[in-house]
Design a protein around this motif. Structure first.
Motif, PDB file in Angstrom:
ATOM      1  N   GLU A 178       0.900  -0.959  -0.418  1.00 26.41           N
ATOM      2  CA  GLU A 178       0.160  -0.018   0.119  1.00 26.41           C
ATOM      3  C   GLU A 178       0.807   1.395   0.335  1.00 26.41           C
ATOM      4  O   GLU A 178       0.305   2.213  -0.574  1.00 26.41           O
ATOM      5  N   ASP A 179       1.897   1.418   0.960  1.00 28.61           N
ATOM      6  CA  ASP A 179       2.665   2.248   1.018  1.00 28.61           C
ATOM      7  C   ASP A 179       3.183   3.215  -1.245  1.00 28.61           C
ATOM      8  O   ASP A 179       3.715   3.526  -1.288  1.00 28.61           O
ATOM      9  N   VAL A 180       4.046   0.983  -1.236  1.00 30.65           N
ATOM     10  CA  VAL A 180       4.573   2.271  -2.912  1.00 30.65           C
ATOM     11  C   VAL A 180       2.786   2.045  -3.763  1.00 30.65           C
ATOM     12  O   VAL A 180       3.330   3.541  -5.151  1.00 30.65           O
ATOM     13  N   ALA A 181       1.895   1.843  -3.693  1.00 27.17           N
ATOM     14  CA  ALA A 181       0.784   2.138  -4.239  1.00 27.17           C
ATOM     15  C   ALA A 181       0.494   4.030  -3.849  1.00 27.17           C
ATOM     16  O   ALA A 181      -0.162   4.613  -4.920  1.00 27.17           O
ATOM     17  N   PHE A 182       1.034   4.437  -3.429  1.00 28.97           N
ATOM     18  CA  PHE A 182      -0.045   6.178  -2.423  1.00 28.97           C
ATOM     19  C   PHE A 182       0.827   6.326  -3.502  1.00 28.97           C
ATOM     20  O   PHE A 182      -0.443   7.409  -3.633  1.00 28.97           O
ATOM     21  N   GLY A 183       2.295   6.985  -4.219  1.00 27.79           N
ATOM     22  CA  GLY A 183       1.885   7.548  -5.340  1.00 27.79           C
ATOM     23  C   GLY A 183       1.020   7.711  -6.051  1.00 27.79           C
ATOM     24  O   GLY A 183      -0.145   8.841  -6.680  1.00 27.79           O
ATOM     25  N   GLU A 236      -1.832   6.272  -6.402  1.00 28.35           N
ATOM     26  CA  GLU A 236      -3.600   6.277  -5.781  1.00 28.35           C
ATOM     27  C   GLU A 236      -3.235   7.944  -6.109  1.00 28.35           C
ATOM     28  O   GLU A 236      -4.632   8.101  -5.909  1.00 28.35           O
ATOM     29  N   ASN A 237      -2.163   8.931  -5.870  1.00 30.15           N
ATOM     30  CA  ASN A 237      -2.282  10.211  -5.994  1.00 30.15           C
ATOM     31  C   ASN A 237      -2.322  10.681  -7.421  1.00 30.15           C
ATOM     32  O   ASN A 237      -3.341  11.768  -6.990  1.00 30.15           O
TER      33      ASN A 237
END
Lengths: 263, 287, 278
Positions: free
Chosen positions: B106-111, B113-114
């Motif tokens: 989920e952390d890798v997906a943060f960017g 996602e934004n």
């Protein structure tokens, strides 16, 4: 070592209950709590208890864990039982000094304790089967309509999930700062209330400074990764209802209707 | 890819009443051009302005005078910011303070996602990025349980998932142990070589700069040296003037050279030193 | 102050799923006045070990003797131990909390119940020995530069006049000049005050030229305990533990393998230059 302690009390067993959509579990917990307050007789708890036991078995949560969830609430439970026992007027069956125990008192104490115990176990079942992340996502979803009245739902959810991530880190940091000050002869264990409160200062000041520094760093890291609020944001794991979730909703409605009309 | 044109940035320190106490020029008339695919190391003592330089590249800071262009886009135009940040990702110093989510994936997906990347594409991007930094096995785990070097690689994956053209490492190795430092530097080189990603490596470990195509040395907000490692480190006196050091083996060779020993003025590393010794021996100049 | 660790083990969270054996049967003698480097990669148990040296942690099994007295004795005074063994944690600047530099340094001496005058003398002396200028005494520690903050934090421990000084990664995160300065300062303090110093690091490079004995930790055990020269000759074993030997030393080992007669107790460029010019 504090980092290893997960916040909340998620118990991974991979059961069907774990895999349900968190919104379903939210709603289910709500329905269950409502049902507890619908009943006026002991018999009424029977369906609630059966419902709870069925779910616990399905979720494969050890009973030990469930009872452990009761422990922090034990004082509240006993206090409520005692209040009901002593304060309910009615047919006196025992009396010592100014303490009167009535038949109604015993009944109401048992009734209230049972209700509270079922309530606590029911809601802890939700935290046992749902990760904090999923809970946050569910809350963001459920409270979305509040955006109309300008409640910053996305921001609150983001704050909650960041807090969940940083609580273990800050706990560890507190431990480290405490040890560093102890190494400088600080004493947190002896002395009166005021002395002890004063002794907290050398921990709290560095902790706050550090928390602010971390917050600054994190804000910058988020900005660098294109964070600009909830607008236009997509999700890696968006909440999507599956067939099992719909079935769960139907069973839930059945349960609620049954609870209301059967008595 | 990146162009600084006479960029100036100042930090103003104020006292409790808000009066100006002092001004630090963190960027002082900086002009530089970094080409696509280059591996550039930026060296400088604490307070030389290298971190400020880094933050200008992805628009976290905007120059007060002059301009910075990334991929042809002006960083001072707010409409360009999201595009610039997607193109030029950043990995920061403290591994704990840049991980946002509670699982690695989920952390890798943060960017992404934004950026509003569609969900179907997102999982693929995340997996690819984690694959590249060698952490796909940790996908579902909590970042808290990873080592410092691994956390920094998660941060790199987080940038990669945004499909950047350039990655800026802002002292990303400063808080790591030697093993962790090696992991991060090796990853940076791989991405530069295999994916043609421009790398800007801000560091104060001289050894990490040795593998770069080009080194910029900063001092008091200015770029004071600009060249290949060979050009930069063959001038130890100048390097020391900027409170930096030359890697030990390079320094040893230089001093031997100056004392008249059969040694070249510059050796890059241990292997080159051994090579020089062998050829000196072959020439009969060494006992 | 001599310290003896006798078969010390430490287990975190015993009996839970998070159980971790951080120290595994450590026996160690630290005599008066030694300059020791304690090396190990992250998680090797070195931080746990040093917290035993001033009683912040107690062994799960085994015993520790300070000047011959067991830590488990009934009349063992923990407060005295904290005075005798000063422990400087990693990134010690994060523990500063007072409104001024001098007040922060006085925190330790005051906790130990030193008389006002003695405490002040000790604090001034400590600040002087780490090279903090008198003009900074009344400045808030939060306004100092990173390197200065670290010096003030070290002075805070020094002001307690310890006989054993343990520093965990004192040079972490500083630039090359800052690293060298802080390590030189520590070496000077040790020379002037003739105290035992234990320098904890994951980098051989930093400690090589200063210490006379290196203890290498790996997986909670002591893997090596010898002179730097002897330790560095086990290049491959060290690498397997995720540790490096100083670049210069490694170069000399390689030269030696190719048949050059060179010494192997060479850790710095200066020493190497001398040796090669001979």
């Amino acid at each position: 070592m504090l980092r290893d302690i997960t916040i909340g009390q998620y118990y991974p067993s991979g059961s069907i209950i774990h895999r349900l959509d968190p919104r379903v579990k939210f709603a289910g917990t709500f329905v269950y709590i409502v049902s507890l307050f619908v009943f006026k007789t002991f018999w009424g708890f029977l369906p609630a208890a059966v419902w709870l036991i069925t779910l616990v078995i399905m979720a494969r949560i050890p009973v030990k864990y469930l009872l452990k969830g009761l422990r922090p609430m034990l004082f509240l439970l006993l206090f409520m039982a005692a209040m009901n026992l002593l304060m309910t007027p009615g047919e006196v069956i025992g009396q010592w000094w100014i303490i009167k125990v009535t038949k109604e008192g015993i009944r109401s104490a048992a009734f209230m304790s049972l209700r509270l115990a079922l309530l606590i176990m029911g809601s802890s079942l939700m935290t046992y089967t749902t990760t904090p992340t999923a809970l946050t996502a569910a809350m963001e979803h459920i409270f979305r309509p509040l955006k109309i009245i300008r409640v910053p739902v996305h921001e609150l959810a983001m704050m909650m999930s960041i807090a969940l991530r940083f609580i273990p880190i800050l706990l560890e940091e507190t431990d480290r700062i405490m040890k560093a000050q102890q190494a400088r002869g600080a004493d947190f264990e002896s002395g009166g209330l005021i002395k002890r409160a004063k002794a907290m200062l050398p921990i709290l000041v560095p902790l706050f400074v550090s928390a602010f520094r971390r917050a600054g760093d994190l804000a910058q890291a988020m900005e660098a990764r294109c964070y600009h609020g909830g607008k236009g944001r997509t999700k890696l794991h968006p909440l999507k209802y599956k067939l099992r979730d719909i079935i769960a909703y139907i069973i839930m409605i059945g349960y609620l209707v049954g609870c209301i009309f059967i008595p | 890819m990146i162009r600084f044109e006479n960029a100036v940035f100042e930090y103003i320190r104020r006292d409790d009443e808000g009066n100006v106490e002092g001004i630090t020029r963190a960027l002082d008339d900086v002009s530089v051009h970094i080409k696509r695919g280059e591996f550039v190391a930026v060296l400088g003592a604490n307070g030389s302005g290298k971190s400020t330089f880094a933050k200008h590249i992805n628009g976290l800071l905007v120059p007060e005078e002059g301009k910075v262009f990334v991929g042809g886009l002006d960083t001072s135009d707010d409409n360009n910011l999201l595009k610039i940040r997607q193109m030029a990702g950043m990995v920061f110093q403290n591994p704990d303070n840049q991980i946002i989510a509670q699982t690695v994936e989920e952390d890798v997906a943060f960017g992404p996602e934004n950026m509003g990347v569609p969900t179907d594409e997102m999982q693929q991007r995340v997996d690819e990025a984690l694959e590249k930094v060698g952490l796909i096995a940790e996908k579902d785990n909590s970042p808290n349980r990873l080592s410092g070097g691994q956390k920094q690689r998660v941060a790199i994956a987080g940038v990669l998932a945004m499909k950047p053209e350039c990655i800026i490492f802002d002292e990303s190795t400063a808080m790591l142990d030697p093993a962790g430092r090696k992991e991060v530097i090796a990853t940076a080189h791989e991405l530069n070589k295999n994916n043609n990603i421009t790398v800007i490596l801000i560091t104060h470990y001289m050894n990490e700069a040795m593998g770069a195509d080009r080194i910029l040395v900063m001092d008091h907000g200015k770029i004071v040296m600009d060249g290949t490692p060979r050009q930069i480190f063959s001038k130890p006196e100048e390097i020391r003037k900027y409170k930096l050091e030359v890697p030990e083996i390079t320094e040893l060779a230089y001093r031997l050279h100056k004392a008249g020993a059969p040694m070249p003025a510059f050796v890059l590393d241990e292997d080159e030193f051994m090579e020089a010794i062998r050829s000196a021996k072959a020439a009969g100049a060494l006992s | 102050m001599s310290i003896i660790l006798d078969h010390v083990s430490h287990i975190y969270n015993p009996g839970t799923t998070f159980e971790k054996r951080a120290l595994d049967d450590i026996s160690l003698v630290i005599p008066d006045g030694e300059f020791i480097g304690l090396i190990g990669h992250t998680g090797s148990g070195k931080s746990t070990l040093i917290q035993h040296l001033n009683g912040l942690l107690k062994p799960s099994s085994g015993n520790i003797f300070f000047n011959g007295q067991s830590i488990f004795d009934n009349d063992f005074k923990m407060k005295d131990l904290r005075r005798e063994v000063g422990l400087v944690f990693q990134y010690p600047e994060y523990q500063l909390f007072e409104v001024s530099v001098i007040k922060d340094v006085l925190f330790g001496p005051n906790n130990l119940g030193m008389k006002t005058l003695d405490a002040e003398v000790a604090a001034y002396a400590a600040l002087k020995s780490v090279g903090i200028d008198e003009s900074l005494l009344d400045v808030s520690p939060l306004d100092l530069s990173g390197g200065q903050k670290r010096r003030v934090a070290i002075a805070g421990v020094l002001a307690m006049k310890p006989k054993v000084l343990v520093l965990d990664e004192p040079a972490a995160g500083l630039d090359p000049l800052g690293r060298r300065e802080i390590l030189d300062t520590i070496a000077n303090i040790r020379k002037e005050q003739n105290i035992t110093v234990i320098l904890v690091s994951h980098s051989m490079e930093d400690v090589a030229q200063y210490v006379e004995r290196i203890i290498v930790m790996n997986k909670g055990k002591i893997a090596m305990d010898d002179t730097p020269q002897e330790v560095y000759s086990h290049d491959e074993e060290l690498q397997a533990m995720g540790l490096d030997i100083p670049e210069i030393t490694r170069l000399f080992l390689r030269l030696k393998k190719e048949g050059y007669r060179l010494p192997t107790d060479v850790f710095t460029v200066d020493q190497a230059y001398e040796a090669m010019m001979k």
